[in-house]
Structure formats: structure tokens, C-alpha cells
Design an enzyme around this catalytic site. Structure first.
Site, PDB file in Angstrom:
ATOM      1  N   ASP A  88       6.930  -5.277  -8.560  1.00  0.00           N
ATOM      2  CA  ASP A  88       8.217  -4.601  -8.353  1.00  0.00           C
ATOM      3  C   ASP A  88       8.450  -4.192  -6.899  1.00  0.00           C
ATOM      4  OD1 ASP A  88       6.379  -2.612  -8.093  1.00  0.00           O
ATOM      5  OD2 ASP A  88       7.151  -1.345  -9.716  1.00  0.00           O
ATOM      6  N   GLY A  89       7.463  -4.442  -6.045  1.00  0.00           N
ATOM      7  CA  GLY A  89       7.630  -4.093  -4.635  1.00  0.00           C
ATOM      8  C   GLY A  89       7.524  -2.606  -4.360  1.00  0.00           C
ATOM      9  N   LYS A 129       5.677   0.881   3.205  1.00  0.00           N
ATOM     10  CA  LYS A 129       4.903   0.351   2.075  1.00  0.00           C
ATOM     11  C   LYS A 129       5.492   0.940   0.797  1.00  0.00           C
ATOM     12  CE  LYS A 129       0.089  -0.058   0.541  1.00  0.00           C
ATOM     13  NZ  LYS A 129      -1.303   0.187   0.918  1.00  0.00           N
ATOM     14  N   ARG A 136      -3.857 -10.561   9.844  1.00  0.00           N
ATOM     15  CA  ARG A 136      -5.085 -10.492   9.049  1.00  0.00           C
ATOM     16  C   ARG A 136      -5.811 -11.826   9.090  1.00  0.00           C
ATOM     17  NH1 ARG A 136      -2.423  -7.363   4.666  1.00  0.00           N
ATOM     18  NH2 ARG A 136      -0.476  -6.804   5.646  1.00  0.00           N
ATOM     19  N   ASP A 189      -7.124 -10.600   3.046  1.00  0.00           N
ATOM     20  CA  ASP A 189      -5.816 -10.092   3.510  1.00  0.00           C
ATOM     21  C   ASP A 189      -5.930  -8.632   3.937  1.00  0.00           C
ATOM     22  OD1 ASP A 189      -6.043  -9.166   0.763  1.00  0.00           O
ATOM     23  OD2 ASP A 189      -3.978  -8.499   0.983  1.00  0.00           O
ATOM     24  N   ASN A 190      -7.059  -8.007   3.654  1.00  0.00           N
ATOM     25  CA  ASN A 190      -7.227  -6.612   4.031  1.00  0.00           C
ATOM     26  C   ASN A 190      -8.143  -6.460   5.235  1.00  0.00           C
ATOM     27  OD1 ASN A 190      -5.555  -5.889   1.936  1.00  0.00           O
ATOM     28  ND2 ASN A 190      -7.227  -5.520   0.499  1.00  0.00           N
ATOM     29  N   ARG A 202       3.578   3.271   7.545  1.00  0.00           N
ATOM     30  CA  ARG A 202       2.265   2.962   8.119  1.00  0.00           C
ATOM     31  C   ARG A 202       2.433   2.501   9.557  1.00  0.00           C
ATOM     32  NH1 ARG A 202      -1.741  -0.453   4.460  1.00  0.00           N
ATOM     33  NH2 ARG A 202      -0.468  -2.263   4.832  1.00  0.00           N
ATOM     34  N   GLY A 259       4.114  -8.184  -0.409  1.00  0.00           N
ATOM     35  CA  GLY A 259       4.842  -8.137  -1.667  1.00  0.00           C
ATOM     36  C   GLY A 259       5.535  -6.813  -1.892  1.00  0.00           C
ATOM     37  N   ARG A 260       5.046  -5.780  -1.196  1.00  0.00           N
ATOM     38  CA  ARG A 260       5.686  -4.470  -1.357  1.00  0.00           C
ATOM     39  C   ARG A 260       5.686  -3.709  -0.044  1.00  0.00           C
ATOM     40  NH1 ARG A 260       1.604  -0.238  -4.024  1.00  0.00           N
ATOM     41  NH2 ARG A 260      -0.349  -1.153  -3.390  1.00  0.00           N
TER      42      ARG A 260
HETATM   43  P1  AMP Z   1      -3.413  -5.181  -2.089  1.00  0.00           P
HETATM   44  O1  AMP Z   1      -4.403  -5.146  -3.209  1.00  0.00           O
HETATM   45  O2  AMP Z   1      -2.653  -3.887  -1.921  1.00  0.00           O
HETATM   46  O3  AMP Z   1      -4.006  -5.666  -0.819  1.00  0.00           O
HETATM   47  O4  AMP Z   1      -2.299  -6.220  -2.522  1.00  0.00           O
HETATM   48  C1  AMP Z   1      -2.535  -7.586  -2.690  1.00  0.00           C
HETATM   49  C2  AMP Z   1      -1.230  -8.334  -2.710  1.00  0.00           C
HETATM   50  O5  AMP Z   1      -0.439  -7.961  -3.842  1.00  0.00           O
HETATM   51  C3  AMP Z   1      -0.360  -8.091  -1.480  1.00  0.00           C
HETATM   52  O6  AMP Z   1       0.256  -9.287  -1.120  1.00  0.00           O
HETATM   53  C4  AMP Z   1       0.652  -7.092  -1.973  1.00  0.00           C
HETATM   54  O7  AMP Z   1       1.839  -7.164  -1.230  1.00  0.00           O
HETATM   55  C5  AMP Z   1       0.847  -7.518  -3.416  1.00  0.00           C
HETATM   56  N1  AMP Z   1       1.279  -6.381  -4.245  1.00  0.00           N
HETATM   57  C6  AMP Z   1       0.571  -5.306  -4.595  1.00  0.00           C
HETATM   58  N2  AMP Z   1       1.301  -4.462  -5.348  1.00  0.00           N
HETATM   59  C7  AMP Z   1       2.537  -5.005  -5.478  1.00  0.00           C
HETATM   60  C8  AMP Z   1       3.750  -4.616  -6.134  1.00  0.00           C
HETATM   61  N3  AMP Z   1       3.851  -3.473  -6.812  1.00  0.00           N
HETATM   62  N4  AMP Z   1       4.804  -5.449  -6.032  1.00  0.00           N
HETATM   63  C9  AMP Z   1       4.714  -6.596  -5.360  1.00  0.00           C
HETATM   64  N5  AMP Z   1       3.614  -7.019  -4.727  1.00  0.00           N
HETATM   65  C10 AMP Z   1       2.522  -6.244  -4.774  1.00  0.00           C
HETATM   66 MG    MG Z   2      -3.595  -5.799   1.069  1.00  0.00          MG
END
Ligand code: AMP
Ligand code: MG
Length: 495
Positions: A133-134, A121, A191, A260-261, A184, A100-101
Site C-alpha cells: 500500500d506504500g 517513507k 545501494r 537493498d539495505n 529520512r 515501494g513506499r
Molecule cells: P524493506 O524490508 O523495508 O527493506 O522493504 C523491502 C521492499 O519492499 C522495498 O522495496 C520496499 O519499498 C517494499 N515495501 C515494504 N513495505 C511496503 C509497503 N507497505 N508498500 C509497498 N512496498 C513496500
Molecule cells: Mg529496504
């Protein structure tokens, strides 16, 4: 080695050698999307050592124009940017997402032929951003940079950090924050959640392709082992058991072990609300959103097992055409995880305790010490380092009668192996870090960098963590437990 200077420091060249195998997978695997350019990119951190390891030209990449590449304003030659699709169990519930970002620029091949994902990232929205917002804020990106490089220094499989740029644009969270992009570097970003996506879609064709791709990329030695999905499952189980033993030996809490992590390469992935324990406590939780302690320090092996069960489930259609047979194969493989985990944990703790030989009582020696540390709220890192034979082992919490008895038992155990005290000391020094990125130091460093633009503490911290098994020149703030009045650290996902 003679370094050949590039005729012009062309940041789009700079030694990049892309070969984008994931991009060649069909549509459901990803979306083609470019990073969104930012206002005023400025390089604030650059990892020269890593650039050299990757066969890149650090001088070309550190120049003023390079920030454009690390911000996504310019694409390096050969990059084919995509956002990867995946699903995810977040705190136990299945959701469908993807990068997503983050945007994968492509796979860079080093001069020795090693393949690395190069990912930005915080580089802008993608089709998977939902309402996000990505973007990313500077603090969390610096945090990921420092902790991932610290993990590397500790000898733990991890993604790496090549650069951080600020964007010159604010990101709006609870308040406006400085935007930033992290570059990164990872063996891959495949994953558990990537497999879950195709399993959830019932797309067995794509699942099979992903299985072959992952096996070839990360477990080349297991290609041709008969059943590819089973070979992959065993390979992943083994690497996760090794990874978890590493986390437990240094006191690392990932904080958000959603599926996903969990990278199938066996690298530590996604440094959000992670932290290191100071006082030994299996129940330690730092993440502000982990209300039930699902991802507590001591819960991590169990949660890894849970995630791996989701992985095995996703593989079922590939394991065997008969569902019952497939299930039996999956269960049989999963049943090995506990034993693998115990094995690698014991290997790690024997090394921490200076043991070369194996005795049946070793598990008890290790766990009894940890029980004592828990009773005493003793500092994990400092106590183990203090056990290393030397002029003044001051750190040991002698006041606990149980630990005094333990210390005699451990010395008797050492006496029953042929190795010399010097050999024991050497083994212990190289397995018990003198320094870890202590939470209060990390927080102070982030405050200086983000609020005052002062990056000196950042670089001092990085330097101290580069060779964590060496005492010389390490500041007391990194080697010693935090002052008694230090508030409990709370961490945030930083999204
Ligand atoms: P994470 O907790 O970083 O593993 O993120 C979980 C999911 O939320 C992943 O698919 C990320 O790409 C998405 N995500 C986290 N922050 C944002 C953001 N600011 N904009 C869009 N997607 C996000
Ligand atoms: Mg993640």
C-alpha cells in the site's frame, strides 16, 4: 550568529536548497511520482537540531502547516519527487524492486555545500509497490527515528530522522494501525541493489553512469584513481568494514541485511527489525522472519562480505573488458575485506579496552573477554562500561574463573603501555557507551506513544541517547541490563 527571520514562515521555502542530481539520471534509474496526500497530517516529532545542521529554519518547519510538507501533501520549493529503482537479494534470492513506499523529494544542499537525500517513507504507492500500500505505521517509524538518532549519538554512520507525521488514516496490517510518514535524511540511498538492477538487466551503459555518479558523490578522493569501478569497490569495502566494526562494538543487530539495505555511502540504512544485544551472544537473532539466523549478531561481517561479493559481481562488466581479468580484479579486492574487517574491529576493541599501543596478543585479549561474556550471558554494554577504571566497577562478572584470569592479563597489558590510568579511563569512557536503546525500553516507549498517545517516554529516551558516553543523569533502565523476567524481544519488519 544572527538568525535572519523569514518574512513569512513559508514552509515550502524554509531554507530548502534542492539540487537533484539523481533525478537528472535517465529513465531506468527512477520513476517520477508524487507523494499521495493524506487526510489529516499532524507533526508528532521534529528534529530541531538536525534541521539547524541542514541549514533549515526550524521555526518555519515546526509550525502547524509544516506537517503538510512532511506528509507529502505539499512539496518544498525545488523538490522533484522520484521513486528510485533497484534490485535486491532478499535472504539470498534476487528480486526486482525499487522504492515501494518511499519517495525521494530531492537532494538538499546545506550552507556548507553538503548534499543530503530528503526522503519520505510511507508516502503512498509508487510503480514499485507491487501489492503493497506504500504506507507505514506509526510504531515502526518512531522506532526508526529513535534508533537512527541513537546510532548518530553513538558516532556511527547512519541515515538521520528529521520528522514523523501521523496521517490521520489507518494502515491495515494484521489489524488497523495509525499511518505515519518519516522524513529520512541520508548521504544517498544508492545501494548494492541499485547496481544489481543494471547488472541483471545487462545495461552496462547505466551501470557505468551509476558508478561515476556514486564515485563522485561519495568517494570524491578516489576519482581519477585509474579504474573507476575498482576504485569504487575498494572504497565501499573499506567503509563497510568500518561500519561493521561499529555495529559489533555497540552490539547492534541490523536484522535484515538484504542487499537493498546496504548503502554504498557506508551509512546504516533501513531500521526495520533491528535491535541491540543485552547479554553477549554472537547467535542473537531478534527478527521474527529470520528463521535460520542468517542475520544473527555475529554473522553480520560474513553477510556483509556476501553482499559485497554481489556488489563486485555487478561491477564485473566495468572492471575489465575481459571477463577473466575482471573476475581476478574482483576477487583480489574482495579478498581484502576480511583483513579490513579484522583491522577495524581490533581498532574499535583496543579503544574499548583502553589500549593505545599495539601488541600481537591484543586480538586474543579482546576475544577471550567476549568468550567469557558469552559463557556468563553477561550484559555487553554494562560489562564494558563497568570495566572503566572508577570508584566502583561493579558490573564485572567475577564469578567466572576464566574471567578473573583475564582481568589480570588485561591489567598486565595496560601496565605495559605508557599512558596513565586517567588517560585509559578517558579512552574507555568515550568508546564504551553507558546507554544504548535497550529493547525492552524501546518497546515500552512505543507502546506509550502508539497506544496512549503519550510521547514523554519517547522524548526521555531520545534525550538519554543523545550523549550516550556520559553517565550523569542516565536512568537505570537504560544503563542496566533488563530485569531477569523480561521476555525475549521479537522484532518485525513493520511493512
Ligand atoms: P524493506 O524490508 O523495508 O527493506 O522493504 C523491502 C521492499 O519492499 C522495498 O522495496 C520496499 O519499498 C517494499 N515495501 C515494504 N513495505 C511496503 C509497503 N507497505 N508498500 C509497498 N512496498 C513496500
Ligand atoms: Mg529496504
Amino acid at each position: 550568529m544572527v538568525k535572519t527571520p523569514l518574512s513569512t514562515p513559508d514552509v515550502r521555502a524554509a531554507g530548502w536548497r534542492f539540487d537533484n542530481s539523481y533525478d537528472r539520471l535517465p529513465a531506468p534509474f527512477h520513476s517520477r511520482v508524487k507523494p499521495t496526500p493524506v487526510e489529516k497530517p499532524q507533526l508528532v516529532v521534529f528534529n530541531r537540531a538536525l534541521a539547524l545542521e541542514l541549514g533549515l529554519d526550524p521555526d518555519a518547519l515546526e509550525g502547524g502547516v509544516a506537517s503538510a510538507v512532511f506528509a507529502g501533501n505539499e512539496l518544498p520549493t525545488g523538490a522533484e519527487p522520484i521513486a528510485q529503482a533497484y534490485a535486491d537479494h532478499q535472504f539470498g534470492n534476487l528480486t526486482r524492486l525499487g522504492d515501494g513506499r518511499a519517495i525521494l523529494l530531492g537532494e538538499h544542499l546545506t550552507p556548507s555545500g553538503k548534499r543530503f537525500d530528503i526522503q519520505l517513507k510511507g508516502s503512498g504507492p509508487t510503480p514499485y509497490s507491487r501489492r503493497g500500500d506504500g504506507r507505514a505505521a506509526l510504531g515502526p517509524m518512531l522506532r526508526e527515528y529513535v534508533i537512527s538518532e541513537a546510532m548518530h549519538g553513538l558516532g556511527i554512520p547512519t541515515t538521520r530522522s528529521l520528522a514523523v507525521v501521523t496521517t490521520g488514516e489507518p494502515v491495515f496490517r494484521e489489524e488497523p494501525l495509525q499511518g505515519a510518514v518519516l522524513t529520512r535524511v541520508a548521504a544517498s540511498h544508492i545501494r548494492v541493489g541499485t547496481f544489481e538492477l543494471f547488472a541483471a538487466l545487462g545495461d552496462t551503459g547505466s551501470l557505468g553512469q551509476l558508478c561515476d555518479h556514486t564515485l563522485r558523490r561519495h568517494f570524491a578522493d578516489r576519482v581519477g584513481d585509474g579504474n573507476p569501478a575498482l576504485a569504487l569497490l575498494h572504497g565501499v569495502l573499506e567503509r563497510q568494514a568500518i561500519l561493521l566494526a561499529h555495529w559489533l562494538r555497540v552490539g547492534f543487530v541490523h536484522g535484515v541485511m538484504n542487499t537493498d539495505n546496504m548503502a554504498l555511502s557506508g551509512e546504516t540504512l533501513d531500521y526495520g527489525p533491528c535491535a541491540f544485544i543485552d547479554a553477549y551472544d554472537p547467535g542473537a537473532v531478534f527478527s521474527s522472519i529470520d528463521h535460520n539466523g542468517r542475520y544473527a549478531f555475529g554473522a553480520q561481517p560474513r553477510i556483509a562480505g556476501w553482499n559485497l561479493a554481489r556488489f563486485a559481481e555487478a561491477l564485473l562488466p566495468l572492471l575489465h573488458p575481459e571477463p577473466e581479468h575482471a573476475l581476478a580484479l574482483a576477487q583480489e579486492a574482495l579478498a581484502t575485506f576480511e583483513e579490513r574487517s579484522r583491522h577495524h574491529w581490533l581498532v574499535a576493541f583496543r579503544a574499548k579496552l583502553g589500549l593505545f599501543t599495539e601488541e600481537p596478543g591484543d586480538l586474543g585479549v579482546a576475544t577471550d573477554l567476549l568468550l567469557g561474556l558469552h559463557r556468563m550471558s553477561a550484559d555487553h554494554t554494562h560489562t564494558f562500561r563497568g570495566l572503566v577504571p572508577g570508584p566502583a566497577p561493579t558490573a564485572f562478572p567475577w564469578t567466572d574463573p576464566g574471567l578473573g584470569e583475564w582481568h589480570r592479563r588485561w591489567n598486565d597489558r595496560l601496565a605495559r603501555q605508557p599512558q596513565s590510568a586517567a588517560e585509559v579511563g578517558e579512552r574507555m569512557r568515550s568508546n564504551n557507551p553507558a546507554v544504548i536503546p535497550r529493547n525492552h525500553v524501546v518497546e515500552a516507549m512505543l507502546h506509550a506513544a502508539v497506544s496512549q498517545g503519550d510521547f514523554d517516554p519517547f522524548h526521555r529516551l531520545l534525550d538519554g541517547l543523545a550523549d550516550p558516553y556520559v553517565d550523569a543523569g542516565k536512568p537505570a533502565t537504560l544503563t542496566d541490563p533488563p530485569p531477569a523476567d523480561t521476555p525475549r524481544c521479537r522484532t518485525f519488519c513493520g511493512t
